[in-house]
Motif scaffolding. Sequence first.
Motif, PDB file in Angstrom:
ATOM      1  N   ALA A  92      -7.531  -9.957   3.319  1.00 42.22           N
ATOM      2  CA  ALA A  92      -7.950  -8.552   3.230  1.00 42.22           C
ATOM      3  C   ALA A  92      -6.763  -7.623   3.484  1.00 42.22           C
ATOM      4  N   VAL A  93      -5.947  -7.967   4.468  1.00 41.98           N
ATOM      5  CA  VAL A  93      -4.770  -7.153   4.778  1.00 41.98           C
ATOM      6  C   VAL A  93      -3.751  -7.239   3.647  1.00 41.98           C
TER       7      VAL A  93
ATOM      8  N   TYR B 145     -11.806  -3.908  -7.061  1.00 38.15           N
ATOM      9  CA  TYR B 145     -10.355  -4.004  -7.230  1.00 38.15           C
ATOM     10  C   TYR B 145      -9.676  -3.358  -6.032  1.00 38.15           C
ATOM     11  N   THR B 146      -8.400  -3.659  -5.875  1.00 34.73           N
ATOM     12  CA  THR B 146      -7.594  -3.022  -4.838  1.00 34.73           C
ATOM     13  C   THR B 146      -6.333  -2.477  -5.489  1.00 34.73           C
ATOM     14  N   ASP B 147      -5.794  -1.397  -4.937  1.00 36.10           N
ATOM     15  CA  ASP B 147      -4.556  -0.853  -5.487  1.00 36.10           C
ATOM     16  C   ASP B 147      -3.332  -1.337  -4.704  1.00 36.10           C
ATOM     17  N   GLY B 148      -3.506  -2.425  -3.945  1.00 36.71           N
ATOM     18  CA  GLY B 148      -2.365  -3.071  -3.300  1.00 36.71           C
ATOM     19  C   GLY B 148      -1.369  -3.552  -4.343  1.00 36.71           C
TER      20      GLY B 148
ATOM     21  N   PHE C 245     -11.604   0.142   4.954  1.00 33.05           N
ATOM     22  CA  PHE C 245     -12.848   0.002   5.715  1.00 33.05           C
ATOM     23  C   PHE C 245     -13.751  -1.066   5.095  1.00 33.05           C
ATOM     24  N   ILE C 246     -13.924  -1.005   3.769  1.00 37.69           N
ATOM     25  CA  ILE C 246     -14.762  -1.999   3.088  1.00 37.69           C
ATOM     26  C   ILE C 246     -14.189  -3.397   3.271  1.00 37.69           C
ATOM     27  N   ALA C 247     -12.856  -3.526   3.147  1.00 36.63           N
ATOM     28  CA  ALA C 247     -12.208  -4.832   3.307  1.00 36.63           C
ATOM     29  C   ALA C 247     -12.471  -5.401   4.700  1.00 36.63           C
ATOM     30  N   ALA C 248     -12.408  -4.532   5.705  1.00 40.48           N
ATOM     31  CA  ALA C 248     -12.640  -4.973   7.084  1.00 40.48           C
ATOM     32  C   ALA C 248     -14.077  -5.446   7.280  1.00 40.48           C
ATOM     33  N   VAL C 249     -15.005  -4.752   6.643  1.00 38.63           N
ATOM     34  CA  VAL C 249     -16.417  -5.159   6.730  1.00 38.63           C
ATOM     35  C   VAL C 249     -16.635  -6.497   6.029  1.00 38.63           C
ATOM     36  N   VAL C 250     -16.042  -6.651   4.842  1.00 37.56           N
ATOM     37  CA  VAL C 250     -16.261  -7.856   4.038  1.00 37.56           C
ATOM     38  C   VAL C 250     -15.737  -9.106   4.735  1.00 37.56           C
TER      39      VAL C 250
END
Length: 331
Positions: free
Chosen positions: A287-288, A198-201, A260-265
């Motif tokens: 991702a952004v 999940y993301t807290d965006g 960081f994880i989003a950038a890797v994925v």
Amino acid sequence: MNNSLQHILVTGASGLLGSYVVKQLVAQNKTVKALYRSHIPAFDGADKVQWVKGDILDIVALEEAMTGVQEVYHCAAIVSFDPKEKQQLHITNVEGTANVVNACLNTGVQKLLHVSSVAALGRIRVNEPVTEKMKWTPETSNSEYGKSKYLAEMEVWRGVGEGLRAVVVNPTIILGVADWNNSSSAIFKSVYNEFPWYTDGVTGFVDAADVAKAMIMLMESDISGERFIVSGENTTYQHLFNLIANAFGKKQPHKKVTPFIAAVVWRLEKFKSFFTGSKPLVTKETAVTAQAKVYFDNSKLLRFLPAFQYTGLPDTVTAICKGFRKMYNLP
């Protein structure tokens, strides 16, 4: 302005939002033509619709479909954040909308309702809510999709300048029952399958039925030359995912996606896509966006349509999950 004898055309009628618009119009006993590309959606009342197979890139077919039509709901568009689809995005969303506008002008259509997106407003903002007064800029948008929807709006405003009555809606993320392998409906499939991340965006979410209802109310009003953000609620992706998980009786996502994880994925997905030819599940743009905290001001629509009300997010999620259970025979 509207009555049951008005002839109406809906483009993109087999898509998520288009199908909701058609269903509501049919329920109101409107005379509806519906433009579709590949398949006719199945729903109660579909037999009352005049289905027209066609494409907004086919100018001749488009003008033929608009013959005798007074109102057009333009829902057809490509939603993609895959860099490989940049050219097709602009052809369909920009050139296609220009064709719709020109056909409306050439055939004497009385009013156009154009479905844009909050992406056309430049949705990446810092410390300020997004309003209808904002414009897309390279600095406030991270997507080619947003740019294509902004340029499509420019075609609509050109049409207004040439005498066409038109209204633009800018929905946030639309939630509804449709093929959950595509569009925003894929969120429900992901949570049903207990995807752990999940993301807290923060972003805006809105019920597809609410967007369709607002569109029809705007069409039937004397409002023209205006754009409206259509957004039910600003909340985190995590909150939405938890609501869906609870409604399905599934485990809530429990692993937080850090920048960081989003950038890797997204880099891994790009690498995998290069070798397999498949569409990446996550792109740099998505991702952004998923990490951003963006708040949308929905007050303008409520001022112009004081009788309109949004459905609460818990009720929306409950109804949609029920719809997916029925569609896919889920336990």
